[in-house]
Design an enzyme around this catalytic site. Sequence first.
Site, PDB file in Angstrom:
ATOM      1  CG  HIS A 267      -2.098   1.902 -16.622  1.00 51.27           C
ATOM      2  ND1 HIS A 267      -1.632   0.631 -16.844  1.00 51.27           N
ATOM      3  CD2 HIS A 267      -1.026   2.607 -16.181  1.00 51.27           C
ATOM      4  CE1 HIS A 267      -0.340   0.568 -16.564  1.00 51.27           C
ATOM      5  NE2 HIS A 267       0.051   1.761 -16.163  1.00 51.27           N
TER       6      HIS A 267
ATOM      7  CG  HIS B 245      -4.102 -23.791  29.750  1.00 55.83           C
ATOM      8  ND1 HIS B 245      -5.348 -24.299  29.527  1.00 55.83           N
ATOM      9  CD2 HIS B 245      -3.766 -23.090  28.611  1.00 55.83           C
ATOM     10  CE1 HIS B 245      -5.761 -23.940  28.321  1.00 55.83           C
ATOM     11  NE2 HIS B 245      -4.807 -23.201  27.746  1.00 55.83           N
TER      12      HIS B 245
ATOM     13  CD  GLU C 103      -1.073   1.732  -8.315  1.00 60.68           C
ATOM     14  OE1 GLU C 103      -0.730   0.616  -8.708  1.00 60.68           O
ATOM     15  OE2 GLU C 103      -1.853   2.480  -8.970  1.00 60.68           O
ATOM     16  CG  HIS C 104       2.079   4.766  -8.959  1.00 58.01           C
ATOM     17  ND1 HIS C 104       0.925   4.378  -9.613  1.00 58.01           N
ATOM     18  CD2 HIS C 104       2.933   3.725  -9.040  1.00 58.01           C
ATOM     19  CE1 HIS C 104       1.078   3.148 -10.083  1.00 58.01           C
ATOM     20  NE2 HIS C 104       2.285   2.722  -9.751  1.00 58.01           N
TER      21      HIS C 104
ATOM     22  CD  GLU D 224      -5.964 -16.418  30.800  1.00 56.66           C
ATOM     23  OE1 GLU D 224      -5.897 -17.469  30.127  1.00 56.66           O
ATOM     24  OE2 GLU D 224      -5.424 -15.356  30.448  1.00 56.66           O
TER      25      GLU D 224
ATOM     26  CB  THR E 128      -2.974   2.677 -12.299  1.00 59.67           C
ATOM     27  OG1 THR E 128      -1.718   3.085 -11.769  1.00 59.67           O
ATOM     28  CG2 THR E 128      -3.372   3.605 -13.437  1.00 59.67           C
TER      29      THR E 128
END
Length: 438
Positions: free
Chosen positions: A265, A424, A331-332, A419, A240
């Site tokens: 943590h 196609h 993260e925070h 192309e 964290t």
Amino acid sequence: MRTIDLRGRELSPADMLAAVPRAAQARAEALETAARIVDDVRDRGERALREQAERFDRVSGHEIRVPAEHIAEALASVDPGVRAALEEAIRRVRLASAAQVPEPRRTEIGPGAVITQRWQPVARAGVYIPGGKAPLSSSVVMNVVPAQVAGVAVVALASPPQEAFGGRVHPTILAAAGLLGIDEVYAIGGAGAIGALAYGVDEIGLDPVDVVSGPGNNYVASAKRAVAGVVGTDSEAGATEILIVADSSADPRLIAADLISQAEHDEQASAVLVTDSPELAAQVASEISGRAAKTRHAERVAVSLAGEQSAIVLVDDRAMATAFSNAYAPEHLELHIDGAEDAASAFTSAGAVFVGDQTPVSLGDYMAGSNHVLPTGGQARYAPGLGAYTFLRPQQVISYDHAALAQVRSGVVSLAAAEILPAHGEAVEARFADPSAG
């Protein structure tokens, strides 16, 4: 906790990142180890899981697929206050997650030409919940609720077997699973759990999932990288991080408390204060020195705060503080500054932004309604936190009638020829040919 003085210097984002480095070596070593563990589970299934449980969790002979009665027992015996808090957290996270599910959108390109954008849930989600240093029952809520809101039909949950509980998953984690109606639970820990969810384990009835989410240490985060491409994953939520931007108006007691709250943590947790006030920096350092020694996990906190990943950073002004934060992409992020509400929009790179001194990260960890599974290691520059969208796949549904196709017929044929993919164009021309012409 060291102090780094960046005042009076012209710094690039790379210079700012170098000032407070993250523990890159630990992540590099974890990746190699996690990949071996994941491969072992893929190749040897249950046998590998049992060997890993004995090695890492000191557990053997346990039931890997958690019986329904274990979940029921945990739910019946959970502390009433904890149950009430979990139920309220579930309610709040459901409300916030519902806002993350887009409505289908129909776009008419032209008459008879329609594209509908819709979001489809995956069929199976795998959720990992740590249970080592902290049995994160709140993470059950944060992972399972968004998946359910997204419409995922089946959620499988994995969490380490606990030696203290006879090889069972931690009872509070099981109780949270029970509250959410999750009955597919596995007593598997760490990188092995990520491998098991990604590849499946026939012997225990675990089918592969489509998306794996959940927090964890560097090994769990690295295991997600090892299974990328096999399954979808959320961001690699490693150790964290908290970064606080504060000015002279801030309360040093609250800043110290918030830095310590995240440092508890893990020894590798990052705690960073960025301020243009030398006086506040000194006051916070003093508060930390008094508070850190008194907290329950004082030893763990001391290691985190003394590590190179943690620091008090002095900057010239708010502009420099903003630039540092956006380069670091925490993260925070907490904003303890005058006019925080107005200033918040300038802080563009953070997993979650906590505005004002009455909005601590701890609130987001449990009861804010926001999700606490967030990108670490600077991933907030490009990756979101966990949400209902983690379990949704955007899908376009295209519908053209004959007249609408005729409108773009020549364009398709021209581009196909350019192309050198003539078939196609021929596929379109076939729809305008006379079937009776042979």
